[in-house]
Each structure stands twice: as structure tokens, then as C-alpha cells.
Design a protein around this motif. Sequence first.
Motif, short mmCIF file in Angstrom:
data_model
loop_
_atom_site.label_atom_id
_atom_site.label_comp_id
_atom_site.label_asym_id
_atom_site.label_seq_id
_atom_site.Cartn_x
_atom_site.Cartn_y
_atom_site.Cartn_z
N GLU A 465 37.46 28.77 50.31
CA GLU A 465 37.21 27.16 51.12
C GLU A 465 36.14 28.31 52.20
O GLU A 465 35.42 27.22 52.72
CB GLU A 465 37.86 27.20 51.68
CG GLU A 465 37.83 25.51 52.41
CD GLU A 465 37.36 24.52 51.51
OE1 GLU A 465 37.06 23.31 52.46
OE2 GLU A 465 37.82 24.81 50.36
N ALA A 466 36.53 29.59 52.80
CA ALA A 466 35.50 30.04 54.02
C ALA A 466 34.18 29.91 53.97
O ALA A 466 33.47 31.28 54.45
CB ALA A 466 36.46 30.70 54.68
N GLY A 467 34.54 30.97 52.54
CA GLY A 467 32.94 31.37 52.05
C GLY A 467 32.76 32.25 51.50
O GLY A 467 32.40 33.53 51.84
N ALA A 468 34.56 33.12 51.64
CA ALA A 468 33.90 34.94 52.20
C ALA A 468 34.38 35.46 50.48
O ALA A 468 33.67 36.81 51.02
CB ALA A 468 35.22 35.50 53.10
N VAL A 469 34.40 35.15 49.89
CA VAL A 469 34.82 34.83 48.68
C VAL A 469 33.94 34.33 47.33
O VAL A 469 34.47 32.60 47.84
CB VAL A 469 35.56 35.40 48.07
CG1 VAL A 469 35.87 37.03 49.22
CG2 VAL A 469 37.29 34.98 48.40
N THR A 470 33.77 34.66 45.87
CA THR A 470 33.87 33.95 45.33
C THR A 470 34.61 33.77 44.26
O THR A 470 35.50 35.07 43.88
CB THR A 470 32.86 33.81 44.68
OG1 THR A 470 32.02 35.17 44.55
CG2 THR A 470 32.01 33.15 45.67
N PRO A 471 35.20 33.30 43.32
CA PRO A 471 36.08 33.71 41.93
C PRO A 471 35.57 35.18 41.28
O PRO A 471 35.97 35.86 40.88
CB PRO A 471 35.65 32.59 40.58
CG PRO A 471 35.93 31.56 41.49
CD PRO A 471 35.19 31.76 42.95
N GLU A 472 33.82 35.42 40.96
CA GLU A 472 33.11 36.59 41.08
C GLU A 472 32.87 37.74 41.91
O GLU A 472 32.65 38.70 41.35
CB GLU A 472 31.74 36.46 39.96
CG GLU A 472 31.66 34.90 38.66
CD GLU A 472 32.69 35.36 37.59
OE1 GLU A 472 33.39 36.38 37.54
OE2 GLU A 472 33.91 34.34 37.49
N THR A 473 32.97 37.80 42.73
CA THR A 473 33.25 38.41 44.01
C THR A 473 34.39 39.87 43.44
O THR A 473 35.62 39.97 42.87
CB THR A 473 34.06 38.39 45.35
OG1 THR A 473 32.70 36.72 45.43
CG2 THR A 473 33.13 39.32 46.39
N THR A 474 33.55 41.09 43.46
CA THR A 474 34.45 41.70 43.33
C THR A 474 34.91 42.77 44.14
O THR A 474 34.26 43.15 45.55
CB THR A 474 33.26 43.18 42.21
OG1 THR A 474 32.16 43.60 42.75
CG2 THR A 474 33.00 42.30 41.02
N PHE A 475 35.92 43.83 44.02
CA PHE A 475 36.58 44.32 44.88
C PHE A 475 37.03 45.79 43.81
O PHE A 475 37.43 46.06 43.47
CB PHE A 475 37.76 43.98 45.46
CG PHE A 475 37.81 42.32 46.36
CD1 PHE A 475 37.16 42.74 47.57
CD2 PHE A 475 37.04 41.16 45.90
CE1 PHE A 475 37.13 41.64 49.05
CE2 PHE A 475 36.89 40.33 46.65
CZ PHE A 475 37.12 40.52 47.94
N LYS A 476 36.96 46.96 44.90
CA LYS A 476 37.74 48.06 44.35
C LYS A 476 38.80 48.55 44.84
O LYS A 476 39.17 48.83 46.08
CB LYS A 476 36.59 49.82 45.35
CG LYS A 476 36.47 50.33 44.22
CD LYS A 476 36.05 51.81 44.94
CE LYS A 476 35.59 53.05 44.23
NZ LYS A 476 34.74 54.15 44.63
N VAL A 477 40.27 48.40 44.21
CA VAL A 477 40.83 47.94 44.31
C VAL A 477 41.73 49.24 43.32
O VAL A 477 41.74 49.38 42.48
CB VAL A 477 41.94 47.15 43.13
CG1 VAL A 477 42.87 46.74 43.56
CG2 VAL A 477 40.87 45.66 43.53
N ALA A 478 42.41 49.82 44.52
CA ALA A 478 43.14 50.79 43.81
C ALA A 478 44.98 50.55 44.00
O ALA A 478 45.48 49.04 44.39
CB ALA A 478 43.57 52.21 45.11
N ASP A 479 46.01 51.66 43.75
CA ASP A 479 47.13 50.98 43.52
C ASP A 479 47.91 50.92 45.13
O ASP A 479 49.37 50.19 44.88
CB ASP A 479 47.77 51.43 42.18
CG ASP A 479 47.91 53.06 42.81
OD1 ASP A 479 47.54 53.79 43.68
OD2 ASP A 479 49.37 53.60 41.95
N HIS A 480 47.39 51.26 46.09
CA HIS A 480 47.47 52.09 47.33
C HIS A 480 46.84 51.01 48.82
O HIS A 480 45.95 51.41 48.23
CB HIS A 480 48.63 52.84 46.76
CG HIS A 480 47.85 53.46 47.56
ND1 HIS A 480 47.27 54.67 46.03
CD2 HIS A 480 47.54 54.70 48.15
CE1 HIS A 480 45.76 55.90 46.89
NE2 HIS A 480 46.25 55.12 47.78
N ILE A 481 47.69 50.71 49.60
CA ILE A 481 46.30 50.80 51.21
C ILE A 481 47.28 51.00 51.86
O ILE A 481 48.56 50.84 51.93
CB ILE A 481 45.85 48.85 50.92
CG1 ILE A 481 44.95 48.89 51.71
CG2 ILE A 481 46.91 47.79 50.72
CD1 ILE A 481 44.37 47.33 51.60
#
Length: 737
Positions: A465-481
Motif C-alpha cells: 500500500e505504501a509502494g515500498a514493494v511489489t509482489p515481484e520485488t526481490t530480496f537477498k534472504v538469508a536464514d538469519h538476521i
Amino acid sequence: MRESGGRGQGPGRGGAGAGSQGGPGAVRRTPAGPGRPGRQGGAGRPSPDEPPRRNRPDDTGRRGAPDDAPRPRKDEPDRPEGRQARPDDPFDLPRGLTGAAAQESRRVRSEETVPQPRAGAQRRGPRQDSRQGPPQGPPRSDPRRQGRRPPPPPRPPRPPLVLRLGNPRRRINIGLIGMTFILSIFAGRLIQLQGLDSKVYEARAAQQRVVSETIKAKRGSITDVNGHELAVTVEAREIAIDPSKVLPGKRAHVAAVLAKELNKPPAEIAAKLAKTTSRYELLARDVDPLVADRLLEQELPTVTTKKTYRRTYPAGDLAGTLIGFVGDDGTGLEGVEQMRNSVLAGRDGKQSMEQGRDGQRIPMTRSQRQAPIEGRDVRLTIDRDIQWAAQKAITEQVAASGALSGTVIVMDVKTAQIVAMANAPELDLNNWQKAPDRSFVNRAVAEVFEPGSTNKVITAAAAIEAGAVTPETTFKVADHIRCADQTLKDSHPHKTEVMTFKQIVETSSNVGTIQAARRIGDQGLYTMLKNFGFGTRPGLGLPGEEAGLLPDHTTWSGTQRCTVAYGQGVSVTALQTASVYQTIANGGVRVQPQIVAGMTDENGRFVAGKPGRQTRVVSQNTADEIAAMLEGAVSAEGTGTLAAIPGYRVAGKTGTANRYDQQLGRYNGYTASFVGFAPADKPELVVLAVVQKPAKDIYGGHIAAPVFKDVMTFAIKSRKIPPTGPSASPARIGAGH
């Protein structure tokens, strides 16, 4: 006084012709009359005024006294001799007058000298003979002749003792004053009774004489959306007895009969009969009228029955905690019975009448009766059949997983009406008195828990809703943060990989969700949580309804800024979670949940309730994109595979969160949940399943998803909801695939 003719020296009293110096035959003056010799008969000349006195021929033989002269009395004292005659005595006659001449002379002289009495007055004096003339005075003796003092006169008789009472007028005045004072006291008391305190005493008299009786109103029924009765009122009886009138010899027999008919312990009945000083003992309530009639036919002494009403629940424990129950006084205590008590109860009537000491009505006295107003029926949005299926599914899963409890909510997407609200274990309404207090709680609205991954749709809606992401926006995801001073992990270890935001939602990655939340900030996420209803009561109105826990974003800790994004650090109820997915399925419009479909009016006609308040939370586009993500979560590559229904498109999300135990004050166990809607492309129903503290498994996809599938399958068949089309394309595992 004229001088007498000398002192009498006669030889004795009453001698014939011999007398005092007054001459022979001198007349003595005695009270009995003239002619008594020897008293004052001195010798002397007759008075010129007196006629000459002559002796009667027969006087010579009686010592100078006439024959008709009265003889001296024997008891008369001796008269002194030689007494001088009194010239002014009318009864002293001249010598030579005897007989008729003497009497005439005495009469004339008596009339001249003796004062006459007044007219009408009666003359008092010694009794006298008319023949002897007027009475003579008392005899007197001459003290010089006798040589001794005369005897004293006789003392007059002592008057009787008289009690002097004082002045009569004074006594009367004192009496009048006393009477006035006493009468004033009575008058004051009468004024107080009849004037000042008349209302008080009138009320007391009426209280003693007038008996008021409440006429119970028949309580309205509670039905499901199709009119099937879930709670109904039937006629019943109250059984009472007067122990003071039960004979000691019959007490055991009466107790045995009552215990058998009323299904009560004999000791309990015997204890009440032993209270011989009591005039009324209630034996049982809610007795069937047939049982009461049998008791009356047995002619038990002093047993009485009273018409009442009994609340029954035909479905037993079906939606028990939702419907609630009523107390002995007919007041709703839990659930809808309490929430709509004023409507269901109606208004009791009153009847007052005057009765005597024996309790019988006094004939020809006043009687007032106000008819009761029966309660109105309440129709719920609950579907009895779907409620049964939901209750059966969650009860079986709680038992199979060894869980503490469970909850299922079925909600209509368009109206937000509650189609089913089941808890396990459920409350048996026909035996609620024997159930523990914790069974009275409607966990669907009162139990709060951390939602876990089911809360990720709010983070996704805020970011899109804020336009920060879309369904296709990619992230580099690790198993911890790293978050503040702690390291947060995904549910499963995996290598760092590139994932779209849609994949993050479908696979329920905690790390990817935190990365998306950081793009909108704490303020944006907090605002979206508020818009979806967190931190406020849903507005259903049920007793015990909770608002959950949503701390202000300014108070969030370093780790809380990360955990809130995937549903840890906030608390919600099952109803709040179901409302979030209803908003997504309804195109982003949140509708206030409803549990009451309507009520009957005074004439018995059904009046539908007002629809729930609607609020736009997110746009239609955002809601559609999130719905597509949720549909992928139920696919073969998602976490909610066990929730899939063959032939139907299903959208949903799993949730697994640490469970906070308020009694222990720490985390203890897990909360497994699944929530979704179907058909995904044209949503009709939302189903939420929550299992608290399962013992054999902890993941929502394994514990709660099967419950969702069973309940949703039954619901869409019950409502005859047809399939809408082929399933959406399966979720892509990596970016670019």
C-alpha cells in the motif's frame, strides 16, 4: 322582775294543799305542763293580769295538786324547793284557778307571751299533751337550799369526724387542668398518626396485609440463522414444603417420596424437613410439570408447587460458550444470554392482593394485576450445521494433538457475520453448574495470543500500500538476521538466496518479512496494524471480548521493531485475526463483525439487524495482490498444503508462534494456527483454526491446516458454493524462474 311572795317551806313535794310559801296548791312549771307541784310554787300574790285561780273539788286528796296534773316521772331528779316564781312566766297562774279556767288562762297567756312561729314553719319542741297546756322548762334547783353546786349540764354529743376536702372549686380547676393536659397528649399523638406519619403507618399496614407477587415473563428464544432453536424456555414448577406441619412419624416417608420423584439425595430432603421452625423450604426448581402433578396426587402434607419457567438448550453443548446460560433468577450470565438479556428477559408482571394470616386471599378486597411482557426472540448469524462441523473438527484435533484448547471461527466475507464460533472443550449448557469456571470463557473473543506468521499479511499490505514493494520485488534472504542485540532466524535453515516478495509471503520467511518492514518504518507498520483493528475490540459485544495488545511504536524495543513484522510482540484474539483476512478477502474493506442477525418485535415479527460498519483499510489492488500470494501459500510449494481443497481455489496462511502463559509469566509452548478463505478468486467464507499448546506437533501447517480444510469443505457444501475455476499457477521458488 316582780318580787315573789316568799320561798316555799312546805313539808314536801306534791302534798295535798301543802306547798311552798307561795301558798297551798302552787303550780309547778315543768316541760310536761302546768299544775306540777313543788317546783316554783312560792307564796305570793297573783299578778293583777292573771285571773283568780281556783282549786278543783278533787284537788284536796292529792297534796294540793289537781287530779289532772301530770305525775312526776320516777326518773326525774328532785326539784329544789322554795324557788321564786317568775312573774313573767306565762305558765305561772294565780291561785284559785283550776280546771277549765286554768287551762283557758294558760292558753290566753301563752298567746300573749309566747312568740308565734312564722307562717309555714313547723314548731319544734318537746312533745306535749294537748290536755296539759304548754310545756314547762327544765327543772332547776336552788344551790343555796341544797348546799351544793348543781350538776353540770350534760355534754352535747360529739359531732362525727368529717374529712375536710378543701375548696371544691380548686379541686375542679385542678382536675380540668389535668384532663386538658392528658387530652392534649392524645390529641398530639392523633395528629402524628393521622397527619404527620399517616403515610408511614399506611405503608406498614399495607405491607402486612397486601402481598405482592412477581409474575415471571417468558424468556425469548435464541435461534440460529435458519430459526433452529438453540435456547428455549419451557414451563416448569418450583416445589416447596412447610416442614413445621409435617408430623414426626411421617417425616421419613415424605423424604423418601420427594427424593425419588425429584431425583435428590434423601439426606438433602431429610435435612430440610428437619427444620421444623421454618414455614417454607424450597426443594427443587425447574421441575417438569408432570413430576409436580404426580407429587400432588400423592397428597403429601404441605407440598406446594409454583408455576415458573425453565431454560433448556436442545443442542446441549453446541456453541455453548457463545450462547451462554442464565442463573436461577432468570438473568443471563454469559454469552448471548448476557449480551441481549434485556431483550430476551422481557418484563415481569406484578400482582398484589390482600390476604390473611393463613395465606388465603381476603374476599372482596382490592387486587391489582399487571400482565408480564414476554421476551423477544434473538436470531443469531450462526448456522447450526456449520457450527456442528466446526465444533467436531476442533474437538477431535485438540484430542489428537494433545493440545490444551482450540478455536474455530467461520465468517461471511461480505457481511462479516459469524457463521460458526466453536471452542474445545465446549460448555454443556444443560449442566453448566457442574463445569469449571474456565469452561465459561469464550476463547474466540477473550483469549489473546501472539498471531505469528498469520500477521505477515498486514506487513505485506503496509509495504504494498505504501509502494515500498511489489509482489515481484526481490530480496537477498538469508536464514538469519541481526536485530539490535539479538539474531533472529527463519523457521528452517537454508542458504542465502534471492526471493521475490511474493515468495517471501508464500514460504513465510521471517528474515524477508523483516527486510520489507524496514522499508516502511515503525510508524507505517503501526498505523496499518491499527487500521486492521489491532488494539481495539472488534465490536461484537460479547462478554469478555478483548482488544488484544498493541504497544505504541514509540515504545518498541530494538528487537520488537523486527518481531512485530512477523507477529511476535503483539497480542490478538481469534476474532481479530479472522477480521484481518475478511478485510483482505473483501477487497480491502473491513466490516465490523456481527453475531446477531436480528430480533423479533413486540408483535413477533422478525426485524433484521443493522449491517456492520464498513471501513476501507487497503485498496482493491493491494487486497487482490495479497490474495494471490495467499493462494500460493496453499499450493504444493507453500506451507499450507494440507489446507488445500480439491476443486476449489483456497487462499490462506499458516502461523506458528511462541505462546505466552500468563499464569507462569513466561513463554510456554506454541500457538499453531491457519486462516484462509475460499474460493480464492471469489471469496465467500473465512475460516480460522487455532490450536493452543499442542503436544505432538507445533506447526500451524500440520496442526491447524487440516482443521481448516475439514470445516471449509463442509461449509462450502452446506452453502452450495460451486467451484470457480482452475487453481492459480504454483509459486516460483526463486527469482527469475
